[in-house]
Design an enzyme around this catalytic site. Sequence first.
Site, PDB file in Angstrom:
ATOM      1  N   CYS A   2     -26.257 -48.721   9.730  1.00 43.83           N
ATOM      2  CA  CYS A   2     -26.375 -49.790  10.731  1.00 43.83           C
ATOM      3  C   CYS A   2     -27.177 -50.981  10.203  1.00 43.83           C
ATOM      4  O   CYS A   2     -28.006 -50.841   9.319  1.00 43.83           O
ATOM      5  CB  CYS A   2     -27.101 -49.254  11.960  1.00 43.83           C
ATOM      6  SG  CYS A   2     -26.402 -47.743  12.586  1.00 43.83           S
ATOM      7  N   ARG A  27     -23.020 -53.006   4.517  1.00 44.52           N
ATOM      8  CA  ARG A  27     -23.713 -51.733   4.771  1.00 44.52           C
ATOM      9  C   ARG A  27     -22.776 -50.683   5.341  1.00 44.52           C
ATOM     10  O   ARG A  27     -23.117 -49.506   5.406  1.00 44.52           O
ATOM     11  CB  ARG A  27     -24.882 -51.953   5.751  1.00 44.52           C
ATOM     12  CG  ARG A  27     -26.004 -52.787   5.178  1.00 44.52           C
ATOM     13  CD  ARG A  27     -26.983 -53.173   6.259  1.00 44.52           C
ATOM     14  NE  ARG A  27     -27.800 -52.075   6.725  1.00 44.52           N
ATOM     15  CZ  ARG A  27     -29.038 -51.825   6.309  1.00 44.52           C
ATOM     16  NH1 ARG A  27     -29.586 -52.585   5.420  1.00 44.52           N
ATOM     17  NH2 ARG A  27     -29.725 -50.814   6.793  1.00 44.52           N
ATOM     18  N   TRP A  75     -22.996 -47.892  12.533  1.00 35.22           N
ATOM     19  CA  TRP A  75     -22.259 -46.885  11.757  1.00 35.22           C
ATOM     20  C   TRP A  75     -22.513 -45.570  12.494  1.00 35.22           C
ATOM     21  O   TRP A  75     -23.641 -45.090  12.533  1.00 35.22           O
ATOM     22  CB  TRP A  75     -22.811 -46.848  10.332  1.00 35.22           C
ATOM     23  CG  TRP A  75     -22.020 -46.031   9.377  1.00 35.22           C
ATOM     24  CD1 TRP A  75     -20.819 -46.356   8.805  1.00 35.22           C
ATOM     25  CD2 TRP A  75     -22.386 -44.755   8.836  1.00 35.22           C
ATOM     26  NE1 TRP A  75     -20.428 -45.359   7.955  1.00 35.22           N
ATOM     27  CE2 TRP A  75     -21.358 -44.366   7.942  1.00 35.22           C
ATOM     28  CE3 TRP A  75     -23.475 -43.899   9.000  1.00 35.22           C
ATOM     29  CZ2 TRP A  75     -21.389 -43.170   7.236  1.00 35.22           C
ATOM     30  CZ3 TRP A  75     -23.506 -42.708   8.298  1.00 35.22           C
ATOM     31  CH2 TRP A  75     -22.467 -42.354   7.431  1.00 35.22           C
ATOM     32  N   ASN A 101     -31.761 -48.949  14.467  1.00 34.57           N
ATOM     33  CA  ASN A 101     -31.298 -48.234  13.267  1.00 34.57           C
ATOM     34  C   ASN A 101     -32.148 -46.980  13.131  1.00 34.57           C
ATOM     35  O   ASN A 101     -33.357 -47.043  13.345  1.00 34.57           O
ATOM     36  CB  ASN A 101     -31.516 -49.066  12.006  1.00 34.57           C
ATOM     37  CG  ASN A 101     -30.516 -50.188  11.886  1.00 34.57           C
ATOM     38  OD1 ASN A 101     -29.623 -50.323  12.724  1.00 34.57           O
ATOM     39  ND2 ASN A 101     -30.670 -50.993  10.857  1.00 34.57           N
ATOM     40  N   GLY A 102     -31.537 -45.882  12.692  1.00 30.88           N
ATOM     41  CA  GLY A 102     -32.295 -44.644  12.505  1.00 30.88           C
ATOM     42  C   GLY A 102     -31.798 -43.569  13.455  1.00 30.88           C
ATOM     43  O   GLY A 102     -30.707 -43.692  14.021  1.00 30.88           O
ATOM     44  N   GLU A 484     -19.824 -40.141 -13.109  1.00 30.02           N
ATOM     45  CA  GLU A 484     -19.868 -41.431 -12.415  1.00 30.02           C
ATOM     46  C   GLU A 484     -18.461 -42.030 -12.290  1.00 30.02           C
ATOM     47  O   GLU A 484     -18.102 -42.599 -11.253  1.00 30.02           O
ATOM     48  CB  GLU A 484     -20.827 -42.388 -13.144  1.00 30.02           C
ATOM     49  CG  GLU A 484     -20.827 -43.835 -12.674  1.00 30.02           C
ATOM     50  CD  GLU A 484     -21.170 -44.042 -11.195  1.00 30.02           C
ATOM     51  OE1 GLU A 484     -21.580 -43.087 -10.519  1.00 30.02           O
ATOM     52  OE2 GLU A 484     -20.992 -45.184 -10.716  1.00 30.02           O
ATOM     53  N   LYS A 488     -16.631 -42.955  -8.778  1.00 27.96           N
ATOM     54  CA  LYS A 488     -16.101 -44.304  -8.474  1.00 27.96           C
ATOM     55  C   LYS A 488     -14.660 -44.195  -7.993  1.00 27.96           C
ATOM     56  O   LYS A 488     -14.287 -44.819  -7.005  1.00 27.96           O
ATOM     57  CB  LYS A 488     -16.124 -45.185  -9.720  1.00 27.96           C
ATOM     58  CG  LYS A 488     -17.197 -46.091 -10.070  1.00 27.96           C
ATOM     59  CD  LYS A 488     -18.034 -46.862  -9.156  1.00 27.96           C
ATOM     60  CE  LYS A 488     -18.802 -46.163  -8.091  1.00 27.96           C
ATOM     61  NZ  LYS A 488     -20.193 -45.942  -8.274  1.00 27.96           N
ATOM     62  N   GLU A 491     -14.488 -42.683  -4.447  1.00 28.73           N
ATOM     63  CA  GLU A 491     -15.038 -43.559  -3.404  1.00 28.73           C
ATOM     64  C   GLU A 491     -14.075 -44.654  -2.989  1.00 28.73           C
ATOM     65  O   GLU A 491     -13.902 -44.914  -1.810  1.00 28.73           O
ATOM     66  CB  GLU A 491     -16.320 -44.248  -3.910  1.00 28.73           C
ATOM     67  CG  GLU A 491     -17.524 -43.378  -3.961  1.00 28.73           C
ATOM     68  CD  GLU A 491     -18.775 -44.203  -4.264  1.00 28.73           C
ATOM     69  OE1 GLU A 491     -18.856 -44.752  -5.384  1.00 28.73           O
ATOM     70  OE2 GLU A 491     -19.649 -44.299  -3.407  1.00 28.73           O
ATOM     71  N   HIS A 507     -13.212 -22.661 -19.566  1.00 25.20           N
ATOM     72  CA  HIS A 507     -13.844 -21.691 -18.669  1.00 25.20           C
ATOM     73  C   HIS A 507     -13.295 -21.782 -17.250  1.00 25.20           C
ATOM     74  O   HIS A 507     -13.902 -21.253 -16.323  1.00 25.20           O
ATOM     75  CB  HIS A 507     -15.366 -21.883 -18.684  1.00 25.20           C
ATOM     76  CG  HIS A 507     -15.940 -21.698 -20.045  1.00 25.20           C
ATOM     77  ND1 HIS A 507     -16.136 -20.460 -20.615  1.00 25.20           N
ATOM     78  CD2 HIS A 507     -16.308 -22.604 -20.989  1.00 25.20           C
ATOM     79  CE1 HIS A 507     -16.618 -20.609 -21.842  1.00 25.20           C
ATOM     80  NE2 HIS A 507     -16.728 -21.909 -22.082  1.00 25.20           N
ATOM     81  N   LYS A 606     -23.448 -48.278   2.608  1.00 22.34           N
ATOM     82  CA  LYS A 606     -24.118 -48.736   1.392  1.00 22.34           C
ATOM     83  C   LYS A 606     -25.455 -48.046   1.200  1.00 22.34           C
ATOM     84  O   LYS A 606     -25.815 -47.650   0.103  1.00 22.34           O
ATOM     85  CB  LYS A 606     -24.330 -50.254   1.473  1.00 22.34           C
ATOM     86  CG  LYS A 606     -25.035 -50.850   0.265  1.00 22.34           C
ATOM     87  CD  LYS A 606     -24.180 -50.743  -0.976  1.00 22.34           C
ATOM     88  CE  LYS A 606     -24.878 -51.228  -2.229  1.00 22.34           C
ATOM     89  NZ  LYS A 606     -24.168 -50.779  -3.441  1.00 22.34           N
TER      90      LYS A 606
HETATM   91  O1  M6R Z   1     -29.572 -46.931  -2.826  1.00 19.72           O
HETATM   92  P1  M6R Z   1     -29.460 -45.706  -3.661  1.00 19.72           P
HETATM   93  O2  M6R Z   1     -29.285 -46.026  -5.124  1.00 19.72           O
HETATM   94  O3  M6R Z   1     -30.592 -44.749  -3.456  1.00 19.72           O
HETATM   95  O4  M6R Z   1     -28.134 -44.998  -3.173  1.00 19.72           O
HETATM   96  C1  M6R Z   1     -27.767 -43.744  -3.668  1.00 19.72           C
HETATM   97  C2  M6R Z   1     -26.344 -43.419  -3.290  1.00 19.72           C
HETATM   98  O5  M6R Z   1     -26.198 -43.383  -1.903  1.00 19.72           O
HETATM   99  C3  M6R Z   1     -25.350 -44.419  -3.887  1.00 19.72           C
HETATM  100  O6  M6R Z   1     -25.442 -44.485  -5.273  1.00 19.72           O
HETATM  101  C4  M6R Z   1     -23.899 -44.013  -3.506  1.00 19.72           C
HETATM  102  O7  M6R Z   1     -23.546 -42.821  -4.145  1.00 19.72           O
HETATM  103  C5  M6R Z   1     -22.925 -45.140  -3.842  1.00 19.72           C
HETATM  104  N1  M6R Z   1     -21.901 -45.167  -2.864  1.00 19.72           N
HETATM  105  C6  M6R Z   1     -22.301 -44.985  -5.189  1.00 19.72           C
HETATM  106  O8  M6R Z   1     -21.288 -45.875  -5.448  1.00 19.72           O
END
Ligand code: M6R
Length: 611
Positions: A2, A27, A75, A101-102, A484, A488, A491, A507, A606
């Site tokens: 949020c 966000r 959110w 928020n929270g 990574e 990507k 996501e 394995h 985000k």
């Molecule tokens: O703000 P942060 O680096 O702590 O966030 C960590 C993860 O939430 C963040 O890297 C998330 O995995 C992204 N969506 C990756 O693209």
Amino acid sequence: MCGIIGYIGNNKASETIYDGLRRLEYRGYDSAGIAVVDNNQIICKKEPGKLSDLKNLLLDTFPSDSTIGIGHTRWATHGRPTTFNAHPHGDCKNSLMVAHNGIIENYIKLKKNLLAQGHKFVSETDSEVLAHLIEEKYTGDLKQAVLDALHEVEGAYAIAVIHKDHPDKILCARKNAPLLVGHGTNENFLASDVTPILPYTRKVTYLDNLEGALVTKDSIEFFDLTDGTPLSKESVTIDWNPVAAEKDGFPHFMLKEIYEQPQVIRNTIGGRTSEEEGKIYLDELGLTGPEIYRTQRIIIVACGTAYYAGCVAKYLLEEMVRIPVECDSASEFRYRKPLVDQNTLVIGISQSGETADTLEAIRLAKQMGAKVLGVVNAKDSTMTREVDGLVYIHAGPEIAVASTKAYIAMLTALTLLALMLGKIRSVLTPEYVKEKISELKVLPQKIEQILENTKPIQEIARKYINAKSFLYIGRGVNFPTAMEGALKLKEVSYIHAQAYAAGEMKHGPIALIDDKMPVFAILTKSDLYKKTLSNVEEVKARKGTVIALASEGDEHIQDVADNVIYIPEVSEVFSPIINAVPLQLFAYYVADFKGLDVDQPRNLAKSVTVE
Ligand code: M6R
């Protein structure tokens, strides 16, 4: 997650707030709303959907010219994305509005009590209890009512409150959720992060936990939430250019941020190295020489992409500093019974500095006596205020939900850290450090070479848009690169992708190989090249399809792999930095060719500020 923005000044609040909400879109959200005080009445409009679809409701036909208001992008956590569940939330008499928020952890108990007192609820959210609780406490003094209400609340909150009887003020408060105020001229702002207010002011004050602020057009008064006593707080000037938060001609923030990476590396290194002396300077490190010598173990905690940056750092630190390093997902670390003592250095890595699990992990480590270092992007975020020392990564604002430039900046900053610690502990010679500094400085040019011609990557990406699943394989310092790369792709393209250490193939995962399962192999020049190559040959022998990431000049790989992406050669320790770039581009183009919402993938936020 949020987002909140509040405005009070001389301009039409709904316009400034809508603009701010648009800047908070990165966000992630599923509904949005704006509330203002107009002629001692509350006017509120809110709906589920994207801001582009809500423009008519929240901007074009917003029925008020009021100059005080609050806005929110939600959110969903408690309750579906509906009009009633959208923020801001009102009380029974429509006399006040709250954006939150929270998570209010004791909301069920609070709601039960409020219902018994006759309050009528319209939403399924935890947040609505705040509006009713403040209504219950209100006897004419809004600040006191907010204080009294918050004393009964357990959980995390950043809130903004307006009241029909107080058209000259916005109340805000925070506990374990980010909040700041922005100082303007004849106008003031509040927001959950700096992005929405950057076009209006760069002078901001960050609220700390259990702090509140009373914001009027001409003044901002800070106070302690425990007893309401005034606080004096410093403001900071944000040097991020507002233009940096715009797309700058790129179709998506993700692509723009990928292209910013050469500059990001330069910024991360900038002013922190002396090539002549072979020295690294990390000014905010906060570790003394004796503390560095005393360190017997390093534990890295982070989430998502930051965790993979930590996994790369484990290889670098063990090689360059010769200290045992563990890298743990923050969400695992905080719930196991970790072994931590005064001789352990715990490194938290985070782009936002607000990730709930990472914050809790470093708090736990601190309680257990460890020195805690933060490797962080967002200036003055919660993490930066809770650690003993800092290494800022200087990536600038990252808007796309999928992290790219922050990852590269994390790797660069962690490499500097490894070189510095290795030098101080006399593992590395000044000559080695000098050599690595000069190699580091040419990395941006090598990445620019990749970015100058992305056609080959686009062509390969186009071929695979209908794939259902991918394997990513790599070894050594590039096993995390494979992880990574797979994250990507998942996501942004919604294609299942899993990473394996290439040596693990026999394995189990090799059973998956057929002509429908593409394998993305990280095969750039390294001591382990031949080992990974033989894993690739095993995949080919089972009719698998291989995309190889290889170093320029490797002609042999063309005879083995179906598709090859060539990139400039760098020494192995720096290869994770450059290797990440084609993997990001591949994921980006697959998603873009599929016509997906690259910058705001479904279900993702985000900044994950709740568990
Ligand atoms: O703000 P942060 O680096 O702590 O966030 C960590 C993860 O939430 C963040 O890297 C998330 O995995 C992204 N969506 C990756 O693209």
